[in-house]
Write a protein that holds these residues in place. Structure first.
Motif, PDB file in Angstrom:
ATOM      1  N   ILE A  60      37.240 -39.467 -13.757  1.00 12.31           N
ATOM      2  CA  ILE A  60      37.201 -40.379 -12.614  1.00 12.31           C
ATOM      3  C   ILE A  60      37.851 -41.698 -13.014  1.00 12.31           C
ATOM      4  N   ASP A  61      38.069 -42.563 -12.062  1.00 14.61           N
ATOM      5  CA  ASP A  61      38.695 -43.862 -12.306  1.00 14.61           C
ATOM      6  C   ASP A  61      37.690 -44.964 -11.980  1.00 14.61           C
ATOM      7  N   ILE A  62      37.195 -45.655 -13.007  1.00 13.19           N
ATOM      8  CA  ILE A  62      36.285 -46.780 -12.765  1.00 13.19           C
ATOM      9  C   ILE A  62      36.951 -48.127 -13.062  1.00 13.19           C
ATOM     10  N   SER A  63      38.263 -48.123 -13.274  1.00 13.70           N
ATOM     11  CA  SER A  63      38.963 -49.352 -13.655  1.00 13.70           C
ATOM     12  C   SER A  63      38.985 -50.356 -12.505  1.00 13.70           C
ATOM     13  N   PRO A  64      39.284 -51.613 -12.808  1.00 15.63           N
ATOM     14  CA  PRO A  64      39.448 -52.606 -11.726  1.00 15.63           C
ATOM     15  C   PRO A  64      40.709 -52.372 -10.901  1.00 15.63           C
ATOM     16  N   ARG A  65      41.551 -51.501 -11.350  1.00 19.16           N
ATOM     17  CA  ARG A  65      42.811 -51.208 -10.664  1.00 19.16           C
ATOM     18  C   ARG A  65      43.688 -52.448 -10.524  1.00 19.16           C
ATOM     19  N   PHE A  66      43.754 -53.211 -11.619  1.00 21.61           N
ATOM     20  CA  PHE A  66      44.724 -54.300 -11.638  1.00 21.61           C
ATOM     21  C   PHE A  66      46.126 -53.714 -11.491  1.00 21.61           C
ATOM     22  N   PRO A  67      47.062 -54.437 -10.895  1.00 25.43           N
ATOM     23  CA  PRO A  67      48.419 -53.898 -10.704  1.00 25.43           C
ATOM     24  C   PRO A  67      49.079 -53.537 -12.034  1.00 25.43           C
ATOM     25  N   LYS A  68      49.748 -52.383 -12.038  1.00 24.67           N
ATOM     26  CA  LYS A  68      50.507 -51.965 -13.218  1.00 24.67           C
ATOM     27  C   LYS A  68      51.937 -52.487 -13.092  1.00 24.67           C
ATOM     28  N   LYS A  69      52.386 -53.208 -14.099  1.00 26.81           N
ATOM     29  CA  LYS A  69      53.722 -53.803 -14.065  1.00 26.81           C
ATOM     30  C   LYS A  69      54.444 -53.536 -15.381  1.00 26.81           C
ATOM     31  N   ILE A  70      55.718 -53.215 -15.292  1.00 24.88           N
ATOM     32  CA  ILE A  70      56.551 -53.072 -16.487  1.00 24.88           C
ATOM     33  C   ILE A  70      57.137 -54.437 -16.835  1.00 24.88           C
ATOM     34  N   ILE A  71      56.890 -54.870 -18.038  1.00 24.86           N
ATOM     35  CA  ILE A  71      57.372 -56.174 -18.501  1.00 24.86           C
ATOM     36  C   ILE A  71      58.666 -56.025 -19.282  1.00 24.86           C
ATOM     37  N   GLU A  72      58.756 -54.991 -20.104  1.00 21.02           N
ATOM     38  CA  GLU A  72      59.958 -54.754 -20.907  1.00 21.02           C
ATOM     39  C   GLU A  72      60.062 -53.259 -21.188  1.00 21.02           C
ATOM     40  N   GLU A  73      61.272 -52.731 -21.149  1.00 25.28           N
ATOM     41  CA  GLU A  73      61.472 -51.314 -21.428  1.00 25.28           C
ATOM     42  C   GLU A  73      62.828 -51.103 -22.072  1.00 25.28           C
ATOM     43  N   ASN A  74      62.857 -50.260 -23.109  1.00 29.69           N
ATOM     44  CA  ASN A  74      64.118 -49.854 -23.720  1.00 29.69           C
ATOM     45  C   ASN A  74      63.995 -48.393 -24.157  1.00 29.69           C
ATOM     46  N   ASP A  75      64.916 -47.908 -24.969  1.00 29.77           N
ATOM     47  CA  ASP A  75      64.888 -46.501 -25.371  1.00 29.77           C
ATOM     48  C   ASP A  75      63.704 -46.170 -26.265  1.00 29.77           C
ATOM     49  N   ARG A  76      63.158 -47.173 -26.949  1.00 32.52           N
ATOM     50  CA  ARG A  76      62.118 -46.929 -27.943  1.00 32.52           C
ATOM     51  C   ARG A  76      60.708 -47.116 -27.404  1.00 32.52           C
ATOM     52  N   ALA A 116      34.291 -57.131  -9.322  1.00 34.66           N
ATOM     53  CA  ALA A 116      34.385 -57.003  -7.866  1.00 34.66           C
ATOM     54  C   ALA A 116      35.411 -55.952  -7.453  1.00 34.66           C
ATOM     55  N   LEU A 117      36.380 -55.683  -8.335  1.00 32.00           N
ATOM     56  CA  LEU A 117      37.417 -54.702  -8.036  1.00 32.00           C
ATOM     57  C   LEU A 117      37.033 -53.285  -8.443  1.00 32.00           C
ATOM     58  N   MET A 118      35.933 -53.147  -9.154  1.00 34.73           N
ATOM     59  CA  MET A 118      35.502 -51.821  -9.617  1.00 34.73           C
ATOM     60  C   MET A 118      34.658 -51.173  -8.521  1.00 34.73           C
ATOM     61  N   THR A 119      35.319 -50.824  -7.462  1.00 34.28           N
ATOM     62  CA  THR A 119      34.672 -50.306  -6.261  1.00 34.28           C
ATOM     63  C   THR A 119      34.334 -48.828  -6.424  1.00 34.28           C
ATOM     64  N   LEU A 120      33.698 -48.273  -5.408  1.00 35.95           N
ATOM     65  CA  LEU A 120      33.299 -46.871  -5.421  1.00 35.95           C
ATOM     66  C   LEU A 120      34.053 -46.066  -4.367  1.00 35.95           C
ATOM     67  N   ASP A 121      35.317 -46.405  -4.178  1.00 39.15           N
ATOM     68  CA  ASP A 121      36.139 -45.699  -3.200  1.00 39.15           C
ATOM     69  C   ASP A 121      36.227 -44.211  -3.533  1.00 39.15           C
ATOM     70  N   ASP A 122      36.318 -43.392  -2.504  1.00 39.80           N
ATOM     71  CA  ASP A 122      36.286 -41.950  -2.694  1.00 39.80           C
ATOM     72  C   ASP A 122      37.516 -41.429  -3.437  1.00 39.80           C
ATOM     73  N   ASP A 123      38.623 -42.182  -3.389  1.00 40.38           N
ATOM     74  CA  ASP A 123      39.824 -41.703  -4.073  1.00 40.38           C
ATOM     75  C   ASP A 123      39.761 -41.922  -5.584  1.00 40.38           C
ATOM     76  N   ARG A 186      28.916 -47.263 -12.276  1.00 45.26           N
ATOM     77  CA  ARG A 186      30.015 -46.647 -11.532  1.00 45.26           C
ATOM     78  C   ARG A 186      30.147 -45.166 -11.887  1.00 45.26           C
ATOM     79  N   CYS A 187      30.000 -44.834 -13.185  1.00 49.71           N
ATOM     80  CA  CYS A 187      30.071 -43.425 -13.585  1.00 49.71           C
ATOM     81  C   CYS A 187      28.949 -42.622 -12.949  1.00 49.71           C
ATOM     82  N   GLU A 188      27.740 -43.150 -13.013  1.00 53.49           N
ATOM     83  CA  GLU A 188      26.595 -42.433 -12.448  1.00 53.49           C
ATOM     84  C   GLU A 188      26.791 -42.172 -10.962  1.00 53.49           C
ATOM     85  N   LYS A 189      27.224 -43.179 -10.225  1.00 51.36           N
ATOM     86  CA  LYS A 189      27.337 -43.032  -8.774  1.00 51.36           C
ATOM     87  C   LYS A 189      28.463 -42.089  -8.382  1.00 51.36           C
TER      88      LYS A 189
END
Length: 354
Positions: A60-76, A116-123, A186-189
């Motif tokens: 399951i996903d109990i994270s705050p779901r902060f936005p995922k952003k790429i800051i730097e990317e290269n071949d390595r 506050a972002l660690m909600t119990l949404d069904d998804d 959150r895990c229990e619920k």
């Protein structure tokens, strides 16, 4: 007559002998890639290829779901932010622990925002996966785990960082206890929702790495004061539903085992040899209460003769009266050849038969 994975695990958790000990592990993606290059067919389930036990997971996903952003990317490598608010660096073509570069949640105010972002949404529950696969898992006799995540590990590795967490455990214990409580709540619920929908699994599993080489991150007294109540509560959630609870704690947690056993937990993994865990001593002291899972030094696996000798030394003792699950003491690295893996599995099946 060969048992199903479910039958084998069930007897093991009951501390009864089966046809053989359960065999399970976690190869790196680069290990699978190597095995494919060395003869294992592409897109093959490696557990079926080696004819070992099939364990499936509900996450399951109990994270705050902060936005995922790429800051730097290269071949390595790629530097990005996670749903937990951590900036990480990960290499693309090698399996390794991500390097955590920065943390968003570093104080009580930031924690309140995250909480506050660690909600119990069904998804947050993988309903489609359960609908599409659960009946098949049951019909084929797989062992099904529900993966919780709460306690020290998620706090120090995915939320606040090790130093900040350890200082808070000393100076702001009420803060870390609120974090432990929130994760577990959150895990229990969410898992109660899964359970009540009829998707009954066999075991609750959670990660809480509390040790490193030769010692723990904190004292047994601090474990008893701050963390043990939540471990006990998680174990009780499982036992209230008639299923087993297993703790994964990397590092040397030998000094914590007596208190871990008092939580009522049924199994302990991975028994990290290179950190200082002594599986044979644990079998002697706690083998009637605790299922032992792991305890075979992953650093030895590239050397077939060395790991075979370790298996033949330990497994005949660990398997006595049931209560032992075979695996490495962490995962299977990519320096383990396909041929070595075949020899390892062959040896385990022989040494682990009853």
């Amino acid at each position: 007559m060969a048992m199903t994975t479910w039958e084998r695990f069930k007897r093991t958790f009951e501390h009864r002998e089966a046809d053989r000990i359960p065999i399970t592990d976690d190869p790196w993606f680069t290990t699978i890639r190597r095995w494919n290059q060395e003869g294992m067919p592409q897109n093959t389930d490696w557990t079926e290829y080696f004819d070992i036990d099939k364990v499936v997971h509900i996450n399951i996903d109990i994270s705050p779901r902060f936005p995922k952003k790429i800051i730097e990317e290269n071949d390595r490598y790629i530097i990005s932010t996670t749903p937990w608010g951590v900036t990480t660096k990960e290499f693309k073509n090698a399996e390794s622990t991500p390097e955590n570069l920065d943390y968003k949640v570093v104080d009580a105010d930031a924690w309140e925002e995250a909480k506050a972002l660690m909600t119990l949404d069904d998804d947050r529950i993988p309903w489609d996966m359960l609908k599409n696969h659960f009946d098949e898992w049951r019909s084929k006799g797989y062992w099904i785990r529900g993966n919780f995540w709460f306690g020290f590990d998620v706090t120090h590795s995915h939320m606040m960082g090790t130093d900040t967490t350890l200082i808070a455990m000393m100076e702001e214990p009420e803060l870390v206890q609120d974090m432990f409580d929130t994760y577990l709540d959150r895990c229990e619920k969410l898992f109660t929702r899964i359970w009540d929908a009829g998707y009954h699994f066999d075991q609750m599993w959670w990660w809480d790495d509390m040790g490193y080489k030769g010692t723990t991150f904190f004292s047994p007294q601090m474990y008893r004061d701050l963390l043990q109540p939540y471990h006990t509560r998680g174990v009780n959630w499982a036992h209230d539903r008639g299923i087993y609870a297993e703790l994964h704690s990397c590092g040397d947690v030998m000094t914590l085992v007596p208190d871990i056993v008092k939580t009522g937990v049924d199994a302990l993994n991975p028994l990290e040899v290179k950190a200082g865990m002594d599986s044979l001593q644990l079998k002697k002291e706690f083998g009637d209460k605790l299922v032992l899972h792991g305890g075979i030094n992953a650093q030895q696996w590239p050397n077939a003769e060395a790991v075979i000798a370790e298996i033949n030394e330990k497994v005949p003792i660990l398997k006595q009266n049931g209560g032992y699950i075979f695996s490495s003491d962490h995962s299977i690295p990519d320096d383990v050849s396909l041929e070595n893996m075949k020899r390892i599995i062959e040896t385990v099946k022989k040494a682990g038969s009853y």
